[in-house]
Structures are given as structure tokens and as C-alpha cells.
Design an enzyme around this catalytic site. Structure first.
Site, mmCIF file in Angstrom:
data_model
loop_
_atom_site.group_PDB
_atom_site.id
_atom_site.type_symbol
_atom_site.label_atom_id
_atom_site.label_comp_id
_atom_site.label_asym_id
_atom_site.label_seq_id
_atom_site.Cartn_x
_atom_site.Cartn_y
_atom_site.Cartn_z
ATOM 1 C CE1 TYR A 5 -3.313 -2.692 -0.037
ATOM 2 C CE2 TYR A 5 -3.733 -2.335 2.285
ATOM 3 C CZ TYR A 5 -4.010 -3.005 1.106
ATOM 4 O OH TYR A 5 -4.981 -3.967 1.076
ATOM 5 C CE LYS A 35 0.508 -16.891 -2.335
ATOM 6 N NZ LYS A 35 -0.085 -18.218 -2.642
ATOM 7 C CG ASP A 62 -2.554 -19.483 -0.754
ATOM 8 O OD1 ASP A 62 -1.679 -19.490 0.131
ATOM 9 O OD2 ASP A 62 -2.443 -20.117 -1.821
ATOM 10 C CG ASP A 78 -7.137 -4.472 3.935
ATOM 11 O OD1 ASP A 78 -8.119 -4.432 4.687
ATOM 12 O OD2 ASP A 78 -7.005 -3.723 2.949
ATOM 13 C CG ASP A 99 -12.211 -6.575 6.406
ATOM 14 O OD1 ASP A 99 -11.940 -6.069 7.518
ATOM 15 O OD2 ASP A 99 -12.554 -5.890 5.417
#
Ligand code: NAD
Length: 373
Positions: free
Chosen positions: A140, A191, A224, A248, A252
Site C-alpha cells: 500500500y 507467500k 491463501d 487487510d 476482515d
């Protein structure tokens, strides 16, 4: 004496904040540590008054405070305002200026609200996860970034995922320290199989664990897979630490295991300063809910539970935090609900009545706690 800044903000912010303030007042009256609070403007209200969503005066107060408690910002009234002056820009600036690099998002399923989750009760029963998300680095913020025109006429969008050793270590340290106060398990997610930044993340977390936190159980998981495991068997997790982007998404996802936006608190922590204090911002994860603002129907429990996090993480007052969380649990067990978590057979309360119910529960629990001590 502790000094905090209250930033009620916009929409339902002032209503839910008022109930958190009542709770803080109760602790001031009943416990040794006193909290002195001053108010500040943020968001749309600040823009209307001062022409900016975060004035230097408010920022200065927050810098000097032991902690900041925020309601919510934003609303349709400011939809046409320039992006840089929008209410949300004030909150982003506050997080950035205080260098709040560790975002703590608990996902706890209260027994009384187990039906609110979309997952089967047996999967989420007793669930209590803490996600620690790196908040100031990664894709970001990484450079280069932008959208460019290529010679062949196509356009190309670029963002850069980038982490340095110290950014990884400081957030991993927060996760290990928190795990020590919980079930001593950290799952680090990245990852590493396809990203160099993930490989570095894994190496640095492993090295920090080996040097300083061998008493905590560490495992690594691809992000993942973590997304799948959160739905398959969420109870396997205690503390999850991960980067800004994966955090993020995973935070959520984890919050929705509980099924109730009005119940979820959060904390964002900065580095420990030389005086031993650390910048900290506590806030519910929900927004300003313009659809219900001003009607005395909002759920104040996420803000009240944010105050509990403040007692625990900024002031190291775990007895107070435990008591406050137990009071919220007690109110729910008595089938008292605000509209957003209402279900059959329960009694619907207004925002202020829910605050009063928490105070009544605190009054009832305090002697029991004293007897146990
Ligand atoms: P929202 O979280 O404000 O509301 C989503 C839904 O949840 C609404 O139906 C709302 O009524 C309900 N809800 C939220 N909090 C509740 C509570 N405490 N009790 C009962 N119901 C609750 O999200 P949104 O509608 O997408 O955004 C509204 C405004 O809030 C926007 O301006 C947005 O930018 C802002 N926002 C601010 C923050 C923040 O201050 N941290 C976070 C998210 C959104």
C-alpha cells in the site's frame, strides 16, 4: 493518572463514545488508576469547524496522550469534499503521524451471539483469535507505484510490495509479546513460495523467534491457506501475524466469523518510546453508520470493548480489561441486545440503555471479582 484523548468523530461516533466514557468514569470511581480525558475534533466535524479533518492542535494532543480512543469518521455530507480533506483522510493522517505500525484485530465469538456467525456453531464456539496486521508498510505504500502509459498504447498499473528487516521484526515482536499473554501460539502468514518479500518475512520471523521467543510456539502458513483455514478450523489459531495486504483481507474475514460489526474493537500501536510509553489508537472497526446515526439505536459495545483493549495494552491493567469484557459477556448472556444483534427471545435496548446495562453488570461483577481475589 493517565491522559487520553477522545475523538468521537462523525455519525454514530458521539453516541457510542458517550457510553465508553460512562464506562471509563465507572472505572475511575471504582479502581485506583484514574484516567483523565480531553476531547478533540476529527473527521467531517473537524473539517466543518477548522477546514481540515485533522488539525495540528488535535494531532499534538494525540501525540502527547497516553492513548487515543476514537468513534468513527465520515458520512455523505462530505462526499463531495476533496479526497485530501475527506473525513477518512484525517484518520489516515493520524495513523501515519503516530506511526501506528501494528494493527490488532481480535475476533472473538461470544457464546450468546454464536448464532450470528454464518459458520456452524461447533466451528466457531469459543473462538478467540487476534490478528496482528502490519499497517504502515508493504504494497500500500511501496514505491514505485502509479499508472503509466506504455509505448504500445497500453496502460500499466504498478505497486511494489516491499519490507525491510526492521519493519518485519517490530511487528513480529508485538505478535510474540501478545501471544505470551494469551495461548503462546503465533502463526506467521505470507507467500514465501512465490514472493521474495515473503521469503524475507519468514526468515526474519524465524530468526527473531529463535533468539527471543522460544517459549512461544511459531508456525508459518501461506496466506491463501490461512484464508481457507480460518473457515475450516478457525480455533487452531491464537495470534496471526501478517503483512499489510494479507492482514487487510484476513482480518476482515476473521471478523466476519463473529458475524457482528457492532461488536468488534481494534487497536493500533506504535513503537515504544524512550519514556516507555507507546502511541496507541483504539477504535471500533465499524464506520460512522449514517443510516442509524442520531437515533440512539447503535451498538456501543465495539467502542466499549476498544476501551477494554486500551486498559489492557496501553495501561497494562488486565484486571480492569478482564472485568469489562466479562461485563459485556454478562449483558449478552442476559439476552440484552441492541437492534443490530437482536434475536428472538431477547430484549432490545437503545445505545444508552446498553451502556447502562454494562455499568449495572460491572456493579454486579465487582464484588464477585473482589471475593475471588
Ligand atoms: P459502516 O460500518 O458505517 O456501516 C455498515 C453497516 O453496519 C450499516 O448498516 C450500519 O448501520 C451498521 N453498523 C455499523 N456500526 C454499527 C453499530 N455500532 N451498531 C449497529 N449497526 C452498525 O460502513 P459504511 O456504511 O460502509 O460507511 C459509512 C461511513 O463510515 C463512510 O463515510 C465510511 O467512509 C466511514 N467509515 C469510517 C470508518 C472509521 O471511522 N474507521 C470505517 C469504515 C467506514
Amino acid at each position: 493518572m493517565k491522559n487520553i484523548v477522545l475523538l468521537p468523530g462523525d455519525g454514530l461516533g458521539p453516541e457510542v463514545m458517550a457510553e465508553a466514557v460512562r464506562v471509563i468514569g465507572w472505572f475511575n470511581d471504582n479502581f485506583d488508576t484514574k484516567i483523565e480525558a480531553e476531547q478533540g475534533d476529527i473527521g467531517g466535524g473537524s473539517y466543518d469547524k477548522h477546514g481540515t479533518p485533522l488539525s495540528d492542535a488535535t494531532l499534538d494532543k494525540c501525540r502527547k496522550a497516553d492513548a487515543v480512543l476514537l468513534g468513527a469518521v465520515g458520512g455523505p455530507k462530505w462526499d463531495k469534499v476533496d479526497y485530501a480533506l475527506r473525513p477518512e483522510a484525517g484518520l489516515l493522517k493520524l495513523r501515519k503521524e503516530l506511526d501506528l505500525f501494528a494493527n490488532l484485530r481480535p475476533a472473538k465469538v461470544f457464546d450468546a451471539l454464536i448464532g450470528a456467525s454464518t459458520l456452524k456453531p461447533e466451528v466457531v464456539k469459543g473462538l478467540d483469535i487476534l490478528i496482528v496486521r502490519e499497517l504502515t508498510g508493504g504494497v500500500y505504500f511501496g514505491e514505485p507505484r502509479g499508472i503509466e502509459k506504455l509505448p504500445n498504447g497500453e496502460r500499466r498499473g504498478v505497486n511494489t510490495q516491499v519490507y525491510t528487516t526492521h519493519e518485519i521484526i517490530r511487528v513480529a515482536r508485538v505478535a510474540f509479546e501478545l501471544a505470551r499473554k494469551r495461548n503462546k501460539k503465533v502463526t506467521s502468514c505470507e507467500k514465501a513460495n512465490v514472493m521474495e518479500s515473503g521469503k524475507l518475512w519468514r526468515e526474519e520471523v524465524t530468526a527473531l523467534h529463535a533468539s527471543d521467543y522460544k517459549d512461544v510456539q511459531l508456525s508459518h502458513m501461506y496466506a491463501d491457506n490461512c484464508a481457507m483455514q480460518l473457515l475450516r478450523n478457525p480455533s487452531q489459531f491464537d495470534v496471526i501475524v501478517t503483512d499489510n495486504l494479507f492482514g487487510d483481507i484476513l482480518s476482515d474475514e476473521a471478523s466476519m466469523l463473529t458475524g457482528s460489526l457492532g461488536m468488534l474493537p481494534s487497536a493500533s500501536l506504535g513503537a515504544v518510546r524512550p519514556d516507555g510509553k507507546r502511541a496507541a489508537l483504539y477504535e471500533p472497526i465499524h464506520g460512522s453508520a449514517p443510516d442509524i446515526a442520531g437515533k440512539n439505536v447503535a451498538n456501543p459495545l465495539a467502542t466499549i470493548l476498544s476501551a477494554a483493549m486500551m486498559y489492557r495494552y496501553s495501561f497494562n491493567l488486565s484486571k480492569e480489561a478482564d472485568l469489562l469484557e466479562a461485563a459485556v459477556e454478562g449483558v449478552l448472556a442476559k439476552n440484552l441486545r441492541t437492534a443490530d444483534i437482536m434475536s428472538e427471545g431477547c430484549r432490545k435496548l437503545s445505545t444508552s440503555d446498553m451502556g447502562a446495562a454494562v455499568i449495572a453488570e460491572l456493579d454486579a461483577l465487582k464484588p464477585k471479582m473482589a471475593a475471588r481475589a
